[in-house]
Design an enzyme around this catalytic site. Structure first.
Site, PDB file in Angstrom:
ATOM      1  N   ASP A   1      -6.944   0.298  -2.874  1.00 28.34           N
ATOM      2  CA  ASP A   1      -8.294   0.827  -2.742  1.00 28.34           C
ATOM      3  C   ASP A   1      -9.221  -0.048  -3.583  1.00 28.34           C
ATOM      4  O   ASP A   1      -8.829  -0.541  -4.638  1.00 28.34           O
ATOM      5  CB  ASP A   1      -8.309   2.273  -3.243  1.00 28.34           C
ATOM      6  CG  ASP A   1      -9.636   2.970  -3.012  1.00 28.34           C
ATOM      7  OD1 ASP A   1     -10.583   2.320  -2.560  1.00 28.34           O
ATOM      8  OD2 ASP A   1      -9.713   4.176  -3.291  1.00 28.34           O
TER       9      ASP A   1
ATOM     10  N   ASP B   1      -3.289   8.590   2.601  1.00 30.12           N
ATOM     11  CA  ASP B   1      -2.859   8.591   1.201  1.00 30.12           C
ATOM     12  C   ASP B   1      -3.476   9.784   0.526  1.00 30.12           C
ATOM     13  O   ASP B   1      -4.536  10.278   0.942  1.00 30.12           O
ATOM     14  CB  ASP B   1      -3.304   7.313   0.478  1.00 30.12           C
ATOM     15  CG  ASP B   1      -4.760   7.398   0.045  1.00 30.12           C
ATOM     16  OD1 ASP B   1      -5.007   7.694  -1.140  1.00 30.12           O
ATOM     17  OD2 ASP B   1      -5.658   7.204   0.895  1.00 30.12           O
TER      18      ASP B   1
END
Length: 379
Positions: free
Chosen positions: A95, A274
């Site tokens: 990320d 996720d």
């Protein structure tokens, strides 16, 4: 080395649910897939070998903001990237840190150049720009890297959401240019996923999807959901996005969610997920099982000597009992948090694996209805 590729194997009858295969330089990923979150280079309380053998994880996630602050890019580069540093030889996604900048960092100032913020660790000041975030992710060396974006809060006024989305798009163009100007560091290909934003406004979401699709990236992500909006709204905007993103590219819904959220969003055409929920909730005694959700701290489990989850075929779930796991939590033993995390992650990977098998078999829609009720059941 080769760029990421995606093979769409089938779409289930009566559903947008898809089964596919993502190929990266560190291995294949069969979708739909859940990615355990290893924020600072580790999935909390779980070893890499356990992730492979017990959880059967195919890919894990790291975070740019946290890895930048510690151990730092110098250490990661000296190690040869995150794969070498933590010993995980399968795919990794990072990320960009955008969400953490807006949720954790103090005294942030957003401008065209990027975001100036103070570290939540020591108060030191830093600048994240599209260029610096790409450079940091080059140093981390993940197989899939995320564009730097602004994640607006929920709710957001229309004007702010539009301005934020347009800034995210301009930052994306700079991310793409930076990657074009800099080589991969470790001899394998890093693949950029843009992120759709637009808050909960249909016209903005559609416009963002169209802009992101025009970049012809190897995969696309959907951000700004699961940030406090009602579940039904999340499902509505997930479906809107999948309707407007390319069919032949993997779709990643960021930060989602509960087992039933995942099933509903698979049904709407999402391939990748996720969430910290399985490990975070596990460490607090919430156990996800094939029979439903258990609060293992409840006294009712004190003399229940049945396996934690007889529906899962792994040593952790079948060997240890509910009574023993409860005892570990009551006694504040670290092993309790570890076993709970392993159980929850194993369950999440089992769930998406079962979804894949039913997509391939063509009966996902009917299977999902019963499974949603089953996994939401409070034991």
């Amino acid at each position: 080395m080769a760029a990421l590729s995606f093979e769409l194997e089938t779409t289930s009858v009566g559903s947008r649910a898809r089964a596919g295969k993502i190929s990266t330089d560190h291995g294949e990923i069969h979708t739909p897939i859940f990615m355990p979150v290893g924020t600072v280079g580790t999935v909390k309380a779980v070893t890499q070998q356990q992730l492979k053998d017990d959880v059967e994880a195919q890919i894990i996630l790291g975070n740019t903001y946290h890895l930048y602050l510690r151990p730092g890019t110098e250490v990661l580069e000296a190690a040869g990237g995150l794969h070498k540093f933590n010993g995980w030889d399968r795919p990794i996604l990072t990320d960009s840190g955008g969400y953490q900048v807006f949720s954790l960092a103090a005294n942030r100032k957003i401008k065209e150049e990027g975001v100036m913020f103070q570290s939540h660790i020591d108060g030191s000041r830093h600048l994240f720009s599209p260029e610096s975030v790409m450079d940091i992710q080059r140093s981390i060396g993940a197989d899939i890297i995320m564009a730097f974006d602004e994640c607006p809060p929920y709710p957001s006024e229309y004007g702010y959401a539009k301005k934020s989305m347009e800034l995210t798009h301009r930052w994306l163009d700079r991310c793409i240019q930076r990657l074009a100007d800099t080589p991969d560091k470790y001899g394998y290909t890093q693949n950029l996923f843009p992120i759709v934003q637009g808050s909960t406004y249909k016209d903005l979401r559609k416009a963002s999807c169209e802009y992101i699709a025009s970049k012809q990236a190897v995969g696309n992500a959907i951000g700004g959901l699961s940030v406090g909006e009602p579940e039904e709204m999340m499902y509505e905007f997930t479906e809107l996005c999948t309707e407007n993103l390319p069919v032949d590219k993997p779709r990643y819904l960021m930060g989602v969610g509960t087992p039933w959220n995942i099933l509903e969003c698979i049904d709407r055409g999402i391939d990748m997920f996720d969430c910290v929920m399985p490990t975070r909730n596990g460490r607090n005694g919430m156990i996800f099982t094939t029979e439903g959700v258990i609060n293992i701290k409840n006294k009712k489990w004190a003399t229940d000597f049945s396996p934690i989850d007889p529906g899962l075929d792994n040593e952790i779930s079948r060997f240890y009992t509910k009574a023993y796991l409860r005892h570990l939590f009551v006694a504040d033993e670290i092993l309790g948090m570890q076993l709970a995390s392993l159980q929850n992650l194993s369950f999440y990977l089992w769930l998406v694996g079962e979804a894949r098998q039913h997509i391939l078999a063509g009966d996902f829609a009917s299977w999902k209805t019963g499974m949603v009720d089953q996994v939401k059941r409070r034991c």
